[in-house]
Scaffold this motif. Structure first.
Motif, short mmCIF file in Angstrom:
data_model
loop_
_atom_site.label_atom_id
_atom_site.label_comp_id
_atom_site.label_asym_id
_atom_site.label_seq_id
_atom_site.Cartn_x
_atom_site.Cartn_y
_atom_site.Cartn_z
N THR A 102 19.76 -24.84 67.10
CA THR A 102 20.32 -23.80 67.42
C THR A 102 20.08 -22.68 66.32
O THR A 102 20.55 -22.59 65.40
N THR B 37 20.62 -18.36 65.69
CA THR B 37 21.38 -17.28 66.19
C THR B 37 20.88 -16.05 65.43
O THR B 37 20.50 -15.88 64.09
N LYS C 100 17.31 -23.57 71.01
CA LYS C 100 18.51 -22.79 71.61
C LYS C 100 18.74 -21.49 71.00
O LYS C 100 18.94 -21.60 69.65
N LYS D 216 20.46 -17.78 70.40
CA LYS D 216 21.60 -16.78 70.63
C LYS D 216 21.21 -15.44 69.92
O LYS D 216 20.84 -15.32 68.89
N ALA E 132 17.77 -12.07 77.64
CA ALA E 132 18.97 -13.24 78.37
C ALA E 132 17.99 -13.63 79.53
O ALA E 132 18.24 -14.93 79.57
N ALA F 25 17.75 -16.53 76.45
CA ALA F 25 18.72 -16.07 75.27
C ALA F 25 20.25 -16.09 75.64
O ALA F 25 20.37 -15.53 76.84
N GLU F 26 21.02 -16.54 74.97
CA GLU F 26 22.48 -16.34 75.12
C GLU F 26 22.99 -15.11 74.35
O GLU F 26 22.52 -14.98 73.15
N ILE G 72 25.72 -13.28 72.51
CA ILE G 72 27.16 -13.30 72.18
C ILE G 72 27.57 -12.23 71.45
O ILE G 72 26.92 -11.22 70.84
N THR H 296 25.81 -23.03 65.26
CA THR H 296 24.61 -22.35 64.77
C THR H 296 24.08 -23.04 63.74
O THR H 296 24.73 -23.26 62.51
#
Ligand SMILES: NC(=O)c1ccc[n+]([C@@H]2O[C@H](COP(=O)([O-])OP(=O)(O)OC[C@H]3O[C@@H](n4cnc5c(N)ncnc54)[C@H](OP(=O)(O)O)[C@@H]3O)[C@@H](O)[C@H]2O)c1
Length: 295
Positions: free
Chosen positions: A8, A10, A33, A35, A52, A56-57, A59, A76
């Motif tokens: 994960t 970010t 994953k 973000k 997105a 992608a998420e 946040i 993360t």
């Protein structure tokens, strides 16, 4: 010692000029994953929407609210910072900007931190901005988190800003035109960042990559070939000295910054061979710059 894979990731500043390409490369890689950490208050952003739509998420957190940031970063494995203040970049304080991220990353159990470096190799005192990057780098290295520092030279897309004026077919150099500079395009920088997360050689390491290494004069020749015309160029090697000693004509801080970047990007030894791909040739980026200038 090998470690469990980073899954994960970010990206702080993932909506930015470079950040977008880092997020895009992480998504294209397919094994993360991803973000994008944005600042509150929420604002509409086309790049965020595009990222997105690709998976992608997005946040949000208030960088001044530690608990808020810790919550956003929980889960993360790696935090990549491509954050940069939008104004007065040559005066930016990258240490102050990123300390909340580092503190929150530690508290949230983030494993690896890639600071917002993405530049050249300066010495202490070369420039206030690069000094703040160096100060922060030291804090990351002492934080106990894994880190990777990625230096990539000049961004190919920003060669215009560095003195190559395609519209007027002129160039201005602030160092000897025979100075070699590393130049890398942002999509390749994104790929280097993504792949670095999988390479043991990039754990707790300073990595230098370069799409290409040419002298400024050689780059000028590539622009001349791409435009089919001879360019005029000027050389002003005195800007840093004049600025430091406030001698007329006093250069602008931006000129001093460009001089610093140009003098610090020669990258004698690069780490390209640690990575699986070949970067895009500079002629391709120059062709795009020439095309953009013609519309
Ligand atoms: N080597 C080179 O030639 C070169 C050229 C340009 C840049 N760089 C470096 O590359 C990195 C990224 O630069 P960039 O030009 O891509 O950045 P940018 O587009 O100006 O900004 C990146 C993102 O940072 C966030 N941001 C803006 N102000 C902020 C603040 N005060 N605090 C925290 N986040 C803020 C914004 O995201 P949200 O609004 O979504 O939060 C923005 O989209 C920097 O380290 C810069 O020095 C190197």
């Amino acid at each position: 010692m090998s470690s469990t894979p980073i899954t994960t990731v970010t990206v702080a500043g993932g909506t930015g000029g470079l950040g977008f390409h880092i997020v895009d490369a992480l998504l294209s890689d397919g094994s993360f994953k991803v973000k994008v950490l944005r600042r509150l208050p929420k604002t509409a952003n086309e790049k965020a929407e595009l990222l997105a739509s690709k998976g992608a998420e997005i946040i949000y957190a208030d960088y001044n609210q530690h608990d808020d940031l810790v919550k956003a970063l929980s889960g993360t494995d790696a935090l990549i910072s491509a954050a940069s203040p939008a104004v007065a970049k040559h005066e930016s304080d990258f240490d102050a900007l990123q300390m909340p991220l580092l503190n929150a990353a530690k508290a949230a159990g983030v494993r690896r931190f890639i600071p917002s470096e993405w530049g050249v190799e300066t010495k202490p005192g070369d420039h206030p901005l690069t000094d703040t990057k160096a100060a922060f780098r030291e804090k990351v290295e002492q934080s106990g988190l894994e880190y990777t520092r990625i230096a990539c030279g000049l961004f190919a897309e920003y060669l215009g800003w560095c003195g190559f004026d395609v519209k007027n077919k002129t160039a201005k150099f602030y160092v000897d035109p025979d100075t070699t500079v590393a130049v890398t395009c942002m999509s390749d920088i994104g790929k280097y960042a993504a792949e670095s997360l999988k390479l043991e050689a990039c754990r707790n390491a300073s990595i230098k990559v370069a799409g290409s290494r040419y002298s400024l004069k050689e780059i000028l020749k590539l622009f001349e070939e791409a435009t089919g015309s001879k360019w005029k160029f000027t050389v002003d090697e005195g800007v840093r000295h004049r600025y430091a000693n406030q001698i007329d004509p006093i250069p602008s801080p931006i000129e001093v910054f460009i001089a610093t970047l140009s003098a610090s990007a020669s990258f004698e030894n690069i780490d390209n061979d640690k990575f699986s791909f070949s970067p895009r040739p500079l002629v391709d980026d120059i062709a795009v710059l020439v095309q953009q200038a013609s519309v």
